[in-house]
Motif scaffolding. Structure first.
Motif, PDB file in Angstrom:
ATOM      1  N   TYR A  24     -25.455  -8.714  45.455  1.00  0.00           N
ATOM      2  CA  TYR A  24     -24.678  -9.460  44.469  1.00  0.00           C
ATOM      3  C   TYR A  24     -24.917 -10.964  44.559  1.00  0.00           C
ATOM      4  O   TYR A  24     -24.961 -11.662  43.544  1.00  0.00           O
ATOM      5  CB  TYR A  24     -23.207  -9.123  44.682  1.00  0.00           C
ATOM      6  N   THR A  69     -14.428  -7.465  46.008  1.00  0.00           N
ATOM      7  CA  THR A  69     -14.980  -6.402  45.167  1.00  0.00           C
ATOM      8  C   THR A  69     -14.264  -5.086  45.420  1.00  0.00           C
ATOM      9  O   THR A  69     -13.993  -4.306  44.493  1.00  0.00           O
ATOM     10  CB  THR A  69     -16.483  -6.238  45.434  1.00  0.00           C
ATOM     11  N   ARG A 109     -11.068  -4.932  43.500  1.00  0.00           N
ATOM     12  CA  ARG A 109     -11.275  -4.610  42.086  1.00  0.00           C
ATOM     13  C   ARG A 109     -11.572  -3.125  41.908  1.00  0.00           C
ATOM     14  O   ARG A 109     -11.126  -2.497  40.944  1.00  0.00           O
ATOM     15  CB  ARG A 109     -12.423  -5.452  41.529  1.00  0.00           C
ATOM     16  N   LEU A 110     -12.325  -2.564  42.850  1.00  0.00           N
ATOM     17  CA  LEU A 110     -12.654  -1.148  42.780  1.00  0.00           C
ATOM     18  C   LEU A 110     -11.390  -0.303  42.928  1.00  0.00           C
ATOM     19  O   LEU A 110     -11.194   0.683  42.197  1.00  0.00           O
ATOM     20  CB  LEU A 110     -13.663  -0.790  43.873  1.00  0.00           C
ATOM     21  N   ARG A 132      -9.410  -0.248  39.744  1.00  0.00           N
ATOM     22  CA  ARG A 132      -9.982   0.616  38.710  1.00  0.00           C
ATOM     23  C   ARG A 132      -9.587   2.076  38.917  1.00  0.00           C
ATOM     24  O   ARG A 132      -9.556   2.862  37.972  1.00  0.00           O
ATOM     25  CB  ARG A 132     -11.508   0.492  38.684  1.00  0.00           C
ATOM     26  N   GLU A 151     -18.943 -11.328  38.227  1.00  0.00           N
ATOM     27  CA  GLU A 151     -18.585  -9.922  38.381  1.00  0.00           C
ATOM     28  C   GLU A 151     -17.900  -9.394  37.127  1.00  0.00           C
ATOM     29  O   GLU A 151     -18.215  -8.306  36.632  1.00  0.00           O
ATOM     30  CB  GLU A 151     -17.686  -9.744  39.604  1.00  0.00           C
ATOM     31  N   THR A 152     -16.958 -10.169  36.580  1.00  0.00           N
ATOM     32  CA  THR A 152     -16.270  -9.765  35.362  1.00  0.00           C
ATOM     33  C   THR A 152     -17.239  -9.683  34.190  1.00  0.00           C
ATOM     34  O   THR A 152     -17.189  -8.751  33.378  1.00  0.00           O
ATOM     35  CB  THR A 152     -15.141 -10.763  35.035  1.00  0.00           C
ATOM     36  N   GLU A 201     -19.449  -6.597  34.558  1.00  0.00           N
ATOM     37  CA  GLU A 201     -18.674  -5.386  34.273  1.00  0.00           C
ATOM     38  C   GLU A 201     -18.537  -5.175  32.771  1.00  0.00           C
ATOM     39  O   GLU A 201     -18.595  -4.045  32.274  1.00  0.00           O
ATOM     40  CB  GLU A 201     -17.288  -5.487  34.916  1.00  0.00           C
ATOM     41  N   SER A 226     -18.469   1.898  31.144  1.00  0.00           N
ATOM     42  CA  SER A 226     -17.341   2.078  32.063  1.00  0.00           C
ATOM     43  C   SER A 226     -17.652   3.045  33.204  1.00  0.00           C
ATOM     44  O   SER A 226     -17.200   2.848  34.328  1.00  0.00           O
ATOM     45  CB  SER A 226     -16.109   2.560  31.285  1.00  0.00           C
ATOM     46  N   VAL A 264     -19.562   1.130  36.046  1.00  0.00           N
ATOM     47  CA  VAL A 264     -18.947  -0.011  36.739  1.00  0.00           C
ATOM     48  C   VAL A 264     -18.569   0.322  38.183  1.00  0.00           C
ATOM     49  O   VAL A 264     -18.870  -0.458  39.099  1.00  0.00           O
ATOM     50  CB  VAL A 264     -17.725  -0.527  35.950  1.00  0.00           C
ATOM     51  N   LEU A 274     -19.946  -1.634  41.515  1.00  0.00           N
ATOM     52  CA  LEU A 274     -19.075  -2.280  42.509  1.00  0.00           C
ATOM     53  C   LEU A 274     -19.350  -1.740  43.907  1.00  0.00           C
ATOM     54  O   LEU A 274     -19.369  -2.509  44.882  1.00  0.00           O
ATOM     55  CB  LEU A 274     -17.611  -2.057  42.136  1.00  0.00           C
TER      56      LEU A 274
END
Length: 473
Positions: free
Chosen positions: A52, A138, A141-142, A145, A287-288, A291, A296, A299, A303
């Motif tokens: 990343y 990260t 965020r995962l 989700r 990152e946003t 994504e 979807s 994603v 991540l």
């Protein structure tokens, strides 16, 4: 690339087997325990460079005001400093010791302890915290989700999980890293190839900034971009750590070549992908933005790949930082020194993410890393070339005045003087957001810390060492 005449397919000695905790630390690796092929180094260096951070750097170059083709040129040229990483790696099989010990030839037995504390241990721990912070963020965020409420206990748990998995790889050591990173490099590459298919479809190949840069402003931006890109390969003064188990007769050209390619090729491709993405996406929040450009279903895979790539990088960093503690003189087994450094890095990560803006402070400091690591890398490479890559491995492990690398009171003044002058001149020539040196200010903000910090200390070191005789291998 030159073939490796000493390559062997024999199983590694018990001291270094995949799935077992490596028993060697900074001690000399005897010929009977050497194993492997130089080409294995490609995957070792490819896995941590498919990540990343490279995407972020590529996007940053566009945000700095460069056109797409200017950014791509900076990426191609800046990553050429991976050649220095390769040259350093060649000293591993020649000496049978890690970089943290080989630099005793540059700075002396005692002088090297100071060098290791600053340029190896401290910077490594800072990188641990920075990378773990990125991986943990990260992971947050995962989790979101998947519908998990990211409360404080969940954050602490995710930070610890990332740290524990990373440190487990580091503790098991060299053979496990070599074995694990081969499939990992393939998996990460596959993920980023899929991502590239979506990014390239929307990329603007003719991208030009709204206000194109010209004259001194353009050169200042290009110089700053080169310093940013080059900071990664210049920080890999530890590359001999992962080559020292190869047979002594291994071709230094093969060792240097595979290391260079492993670091260079994926870094150029992924950093270039980040620049291409920035021509169509707002990489201020990469990152946003990424994504939003991906389907979807892909994603979460993306991540997870980000987390794995960051952990691969940190596992190597933690491994070398553990060796650094031993080289400083701390009497701990390598596995325990790795855990000690990991604990410090994990604590810094928690403080950075949960308590304050400490991460911003560390990030700003790391922008100046090239002013320190550039001169250190320069004299290390100069020493390898000056000695024609010939080192007395057992002599390097002797820390008494009888050592052939004791010099004067344990300090090699040539190495110390060359590095200190190099760092001083680099600071005068650097142009970073947190600090601009007087020379850089006088020439319109053009950052010359990279060429000055590499060429001056290298030439000075060779001149100061010129009258000495190299220690016989």
């Amino acid at each position: 690339m030159t073939a490796d005449p000493a390559a062997t397919t024999d199983l590694p000695a018990a001291a270094d087997q995949a799935g077992r905790v490596e028993t060697h630390g900074i001690d000399y690796i005897p010929e009977s325990e050497r194993h492997g092929r130089a080409r294995e180094l490609f995957a070792v260096w490819a896995a941590p460079n498919v990540g990343y951070l490279a995407l972020v750097v590529g996007g940053t170059l566009i945000l700095m005001g460069l056109s797409l083709w200017q950014a791509l040129a900076v990426i191609v040229v800046g990553n050429l400093f991976s050649i220095l990483t390769g040259i350093v790696a060649a000293s591993g099989p020649a000496s049978g010791t890690p970089s943290e010990v080989i630099t005793r030839a540059v700075f002396g037995i005692r002088g090297n302890r100071v060098n290791i504390v600053v340029t190896s241990w401290f910077i490594s721990v800072c990188y641990l915290a920075l990378n773990w912070a990125a991986a943990s963020y990260t992971a947050f965020r995962l989790a979101e989700r998947f519908g998990v409420a990211v409360t404080l206990p969940v954050k602490i748990g995710l930070i610890l999980a990332v740290a524990v998995i990373t440190l487990a790889i580091s503790v098991y050591g060299h053979a496990t890293i070599v074995r694990l990173y081969q499939p990992l490099a393939l998996v990460l590459t596959a993920v980023f190839v899929v991502m590239a298919a979506y990014v390239l479809g929307s990329a603007n190949w003719g991208y030009q900034p709204g206000q194109p840069l010209h004259g001194i402003e353009l050169w200042a931006t290009v110089a700053a971009g080169l310093a940013i890109v080059a900071s990664a390969p210049l920080s890999y003064t530890n590359s001999a750590d992962f080559a020292r188990y190869l047979p002594t007769a291994s071709s230094p050209f093969a060792v240097a070549g595979w290391t260079t390619l492993g670091a260079y090729v994926p870094s150029v491709l992924i950093t270039g992908l980040g620049a291409l993405a920035a021509t169509a996406l707002d990489m201020a929040d990469p990152e946003t933005a990424l994504e939003g450009a991906l389907p979807s279903w892909f994603v979460p895979i993306f991540l997870i790949a980000v987390i794995l790539g960051t952990m691969a990088n940190n596992a190597m960093t933690a491994y070398s930082s553990g060796l650094a503690l031993q080289a400083v003189g701390l009497r701990l087994r390598r596995s325990r020194s790795v855990l000690l450094d990991g604990s410090i890095g994990a604590a810094m990560t928690m403080y950075a993410l949960l308590v304050s803006n400490f991460l911003d402070t560390v990030s700003n400091m790391m922008q100046l890393v090239v002013t320190v690591m550039g001169p250190v890398m320069a004299v290390y490479v100069a020493d390898v070339l000056w000695r024609r890559n010939a080192y007395d491995g057992p002599g390097l492990t002797d820390q008494t005045p009888a050592s052939p690398y004791w010099y004067t009171a344990g300090v090699n003044r040539a190495g110390a003087v060359a590095v200190l002058i190099g760092i001083g001149l680099s600071l005068l020539c650097v142009a970073a957001p947190v600090y601009t040196g007087p020379i850089a200010e006088a020439i319109g903000g053009v950052d010359l810390s990279l060429p000055v910090g590499l060429l001056v200390p290298a030439v000075l070191y060779v001149v100061l060492m010129g009258r000495r005789k190299a220690v016989p291998a």
